[in-house]
Design a protein around this motif. Structure first.
Motif, PDB file in Angstrom:
ATOM      1  N   ASN A  15       0.808  -1.220   0.000  1.00  0.00           N
ATOM      2  CA  ASN A  15       0.000   0.000   0.000  1.00  0.00           C
ATOM      3  C   ASN A  15       0.840   1.268   0.000  1.00  0.00           C
ATOM      4  O   ASN A  15       0.281   2.373  -0.044  1.00  0.00           O
ATOM      5  N   THR A  54      -5.828  -0.310   1.186  1.00  0.00           N
ATOM      6  CA  THR A  54      -6.380   0.940   1.686  1.00  0.00           C
ATOM      7  C   THR A  54      -7.493   1.415   0.759  1.00  0.00           C
ATOM      8  O   THR A  54      -7.631   0.936  -0.375  1.00  0.00           O
ATOM      9  N   ARG A  55      -8.263   2.375   1.229  1.00  0.00           N
ATOM     10  CA  ARG A  55      -9.341   2.920   0.390  1.00  0.00           C
ATOM     11  C   ARG A  55      -8.762   3.573  -0.859  1.00  0.00           C
ATOM     12  O   ARG A  55      -9.342   3.479  -1.942  1.00  0.00           O
TER      13      ARG A  55
END
Length: 355
Positions: A15, A54-55
């Motif tokens: 990420n 993650t978003r």
């Protein structure tokens, strides 16, 4: 159905933002586009313990690979299907993908990778290289050796923030222009100097939005048009408010030179804008630049270089700070007159060709 597995040693690594794009996403784009590795319609992100995107990672996958399904893999549980290429994600980003034969090889590779040098540092280096490559071949000396190093440093910082897009950098440049205007309206010598320095700062920051756009694959006509409009407003605001500042200080000759130069500049810009509208094209002030590019020469290239925004913003900042505002504005008025003559000549020639 073609599949590929991208292997990362941790969620932090997968990420981690590499020039604004999560490492797993950027590696997925490379795999999908690479002719050597094949076009994968399913990309598996494999992380020990399972990948937890993650978003922002989800959003970037949807934006950059809308037709590719992203799946999760866990090498600790042995759920990597045999026969699917397993690639080390960081090596893919380095441009030298390491392909692992099977799951046992992947587990062994992870054990070695965890004992090696920090992968996060390597990802940061890759991100800096990506930003460094966003420069333009048309950059002049000032931009290449002064503005770009500063704007790249800013870009490297802001690209570590999830969700950052070019519009944020454009907003920062606009905000710098507002601060410039406030300083010039203060009506003092120090306000004039601060405004001139902020004018140059806006020129430096102007490079950040383009760097972010190219690094994150977000270049667009709308962004370029908005950037051009803000640049034009900042330029005109500086010249008009600097002249007003000098008038309030009692330097009437300098203010007059600035006003005359501003009028000549506004006339030329209006002519260019009207020509663009008449031709049914996009809003642009590039008619003269395009004409120069169509018929290049050393003289034209030199003129284009010394009249670029990075050059004149630096010259204004230095001359105003050193107390030569009146001489600079006189030179500006003369240059604006020559520029208007050039504009008129180019527009007349292009009109004659089209008729």
């Amino acid at each position: 159905m073609t599949r590929a597995v991208l292997l990362f040693s941790s969620n932090v690594e997968a990420n981690h933002l590499v020039a604004g794009i999560p490492a797993a996403v950027r590696a997925g784009v490379i795999v999908h586009q690479s002719q050597e590795l094949g076009s994968s319609d399913v990309v598996i992100i494999a992380v020990p313990g399972g990948w937890q995107p993650t978003r922002w990672a989800k959003s970037e996958f949807a934006r950059l690979l809308p037709n590719v399904r992203v799946a999760k893999g866990n090498p600790d549980q042995g759920d990597l299907t045999e026969g699917i290429p397993i690639m080390d994600g960081v090596s893919v980003l380095c441009g030298e993908p390491v392909v692992l034969a099977n799951q046992d090889a992947a587990v062994h590779w992870l054990a070695q990778e965890r004992q090696g040098p920090g992968q996060i540092r390597l990802l940061n280096t890759i991100g800096k290289d990506i930003v460094r490559a966003t420069g333009k071949t048309s950059d002049g000396l000032v931009s290449r050796y002064l503005n770009r190093p500063i704007s790249r440093a800013i870009s490297n910082i802001v690209l570590k923030i999830p969700g950052v897009t070019p519009i944020h950098a454009t907003g920062l440049a606009a905000f710098t222009g507002v601060l410039m205007a406030a300083c010039l309206l203060f009506g003092s010598a120090w306000g004039l100097i601060a405004g001139a320095l902020l004018f140059h700062a806006a020129s430096v920051i102007d490079g950040v939005d383009g760097e972010i756009a190219r690094a994150t694959k977000r270049s667009s006509q709308f962004g370029a048009k908005l950037d051009t409009i803000i640049d034009g407003i900042t330029n005109l605001a500086f010249l008009s408010l600097a002249s007003l500042n000098l008038w309030m200080q009692g330097q009437f000759d300098a203010a007059t030179y600035g006003a005359v130069g501003l009028g000549l500049l506004a006339t030329g810009l209006t002519a260019l804008g009207l020509r663009s509208i008449a031709m049914g094209g996009p809003f642009t002030f590039d008619a003269v630049k395009n004409n120069f590019n169509a018929n290049p020469s050393k003289v034209k290239n030199t003129l284009a270089s010394i009249t670029s925004r990075d050059v004149y913003a630096l010259v204004f900042a230095l001359t105003f700070a050193l107390g030569f505002a009146e001489w600079m504005l006189l030179l500006f008025a003369l240059a604006a007159g020559i520029w208007l003559i050039t504009i008129s000549t180019v527009l007349l020639r292009t009109t004659a060709r089209q008729s």
